[in-house]
Write a protein that holds these residues in place. Structure first.
Motif, short mmCIF file in Angstrom:
data_model
loop_
_atom_site.label_atom_id
_atom_site.label_comp_id
_atom_site.label_asym_id
_atom_site.label_seq_id
_atom_site.Cartn_x
_atom_site.Cartn_y
_atom_site.Cartn_z
N LEU A 83 0.93 -1.20 0.04
CA LEU A 83 -0.09 0.02 -0.04
C LEU A 83 0.91 1.24 -0.03
CD1 LEU A 83 -2.58 -1.07 2.62
CD2 LEU A 83 -2.91 -1.15 0.34
N HIS A 84 0.47 2.22 -0.69
CA HIS A 84 1.16 3.53 -0.76
C HIS A 84 0.16 4.56 -0.36
CE1 HIS A 84 3.33 6.46 -3.52
NE2 HIS A 84 3.46 6.64 -2.28
N PHE A 85 0.52 5.41 0.63
CA PHE A 85 -0.40 6.63 1.35
C PHE A 85 0.33 7.93 0.75
CE2 PHE A 85 -0.80 2.80 3.98
CZ PHE A 85 -1.91 2.30 3.70
N VAL A 86 -0.62 8.73 0.14
CA VAL A 86 0.03 9.92 -0.08
C VAL A 86 -1.15 10.94 0.42
CG1 VAL A 86 0.74 11.80 -1.72
CG2 VAL A 86 1.41 9.40 -1.95
N SER A 87 -0.93 11.90 1.34
CA SER A 87 -1.99 12.69 1.86
C SER A 87 -2.88 13.35 0.82
CB SER A 87 -1.44 13.86 2.78
OG SER A 87 -2.56 14.37 3.26
N GLY A 88 -4.20 12.91 0.95
CA GLY A 88 -5.20 13.86 -0.12
C GLY A 88 -5.27 13.26 -1.55
N LYS A 89 -4.65 11.93 -1.78
CA LYS A 89 -4.32 11.57 -3.12
C LYS A 89 -4.95 10.11 -3.31
CE LYS A 89 -0.93 14.41 -4.89
NZ LYS A 89 0.40 14.82 -5.42
N ARG A 90 -5.26 9.94 -4.49
CA ARG A 90 -5.55 8.48 -4.91
C ARG A 90 -4.33 7.79 -5.75
NH1 ARG A 90 -11.33 6.10 -6.53
NH2 ARG A 90 -10.55 4.00 -7.27
N ILE A 104 -5.39 -2.47 -6.95
CA ILE A 104 -6.15 -1.89 -5.81
C ILE A 104 -5.36 -0.40 -5.76
CG2 ILE A 104 -6.63 -3.83 -4.45
CD1 ILE A 104 -4.17 -3.21 -2.74
N GLU A 105 -6.46 0.32 -5.27
CA GLU A 105 -5.85 1.76 -5.06
C GLU A 105 -6.37 2.36 -3.69
OE1 GLU A 105 -6.10 4.12 -9.35
OE2 GLU A 105 -8.12 3.56 -8.26
N THR A 106 -5.32 3.17 -3.09
CA THR A 106 -6.03 3.92 -1.76
C THR A 106 -6.03 5.34 -2.07
OG1 THR A 106 -3.45 4.43 -1.23
CG2 THR A 106 -4.39 2.44 -0.49
N VAL A 107 -7.07 5.92 -1.07
CA VAL A 107 -7.22 7.14 -1.10
C VAL A 107 -7.19 7.54 0.42
CG1 VAL A 107 -8.86 9.27 -1.27
CG2 VAL A 107 -9.08 7.25 -3.05
N ALA A 132 -10.80 -1.58 -5.01
CA ALA A 132 -10.62 -2.61 -6.19
C ALA A 132 -11.39 -2.16 -7.28
CB ALA A 132 -10.99 -3.93 -5.66
N GLY A 133 -10.66 -1.62 -8.36
CA GLY A 133 -11.36 -0.99 -9.36
C GLY A 133 -12.05 0.24 -9.04
N GLU A 134 -13.48 0.28 -9.29
CA GLU A 134 -14.09 1.42 -8.70
C GLU A 134 -14.90 1.21 -7.36
OE1 GLU A 134 -14.10 4.62 -9.86
OE2 GLU A 134 -12.58 3.90 -11.09
N GLU A 135 -14.87 -0.04 -6.97
CA GLU A 135 -15.36 -0.86 -5.87
C GLU A 135 -15.01 -0.41 -4.64
OE1 GLU A 135 -17.24 -4.53 -3.75
OE2 GLU A 135 -16.37 -4.74 -5.86
N LEU A 136 -15.40 0.34 -3.66
CA LEU A 136 -14.90 0.65 -2.20
C LEU A 136 -14.73 -0.93 -1.57
CD1 LEU A 136 -14.05 2.61 -0.29
CD2 LEU A 136 -16.40 2.71 0.57
N VAL A 137 -13.63 -1.29 -1.20
CA VAL A 137 -13.31 -2.53 -0.38
C VAL A 137 -13.68 -2.31 1.09
CG1 VAL A 137 -11.72 -4.33 0.28
CG2 VAL A 137 -11.98 -3.31 -2.04
#
Length: 148
Positions: A83-90, A104-107, A132-137
């Motif tokens: 996982l990669h976390f950047v404040s305020g970013k996806r 997967i993506e993190t916001v 995961a894609g557009e779905e909120l996991v």
């Protein structure tokens, strides 16, 4: 302890709390474990083993803190999670399962890291949404403290 001692690694006591909301399920997880803090270049790395209550296995976990305030979290289990976390970013993350790579993506609406030198300790707050894609996991909150 001086910052230069960190290049060889320093033992730390870690207290971690995770709050997870997936659809209607809410769970809280707490962990108190010993770990190690290492400085490589300008990055700090916090490493520890996360015990699995059911199997007795231990999963290596690494948190990388960059000078820009970004955090990278890697769990090296059978399915590797990066996982990669950047404040305020996806941002794009990686979930490498035994069945292949899952995009997967993190916001990250909240990301705070605070480190103090005497005694050396850190306080990390991360609130993130996992997609995961557009779905909120799920919706996650990580609260981490460590002390040398």
């Amino acid at each position: 302890m001086q910052m230069d001692q960190l290049s060889t690694g320093v033992p730390v006591a870690i207290h971690l709390e995770t709050h997870i909301k997936q659809h209607e399920d809410v769970s809280d997880y707490r962990l108190d474990v010993d770990g190690q803090l290492v400085q490589m270049g300008t990055n700090l790395y916090l490493r520890y083993l996360e015990p699995n209550e059911e199997t007795g296995d231990k999963t290596p976990v690494t948190m990388k803190f960059t000078p820009e305030g970004e955090v990278h979290l890697t769990r090296a289990a059978e399915a590797e999670l990066r996982l990669h976390f950047v404040s305020g970013k996806r941002v794009t993350a990686r979930y490498n399962t035994p069945y292949g790579m899952m995009p997967i993506e993190t916001v990250t609406p909240l990301l705070e890291t605070k480190f103090e030198e005497r005694p050396f300790r850190g306080n990390v707050k991360i609130d993130y949404l996992l997609y995961a894609g557009e779905e909120l996991v799920g919706n996650y909150k990580i609260r981490l403290q460590f002390t040398a």
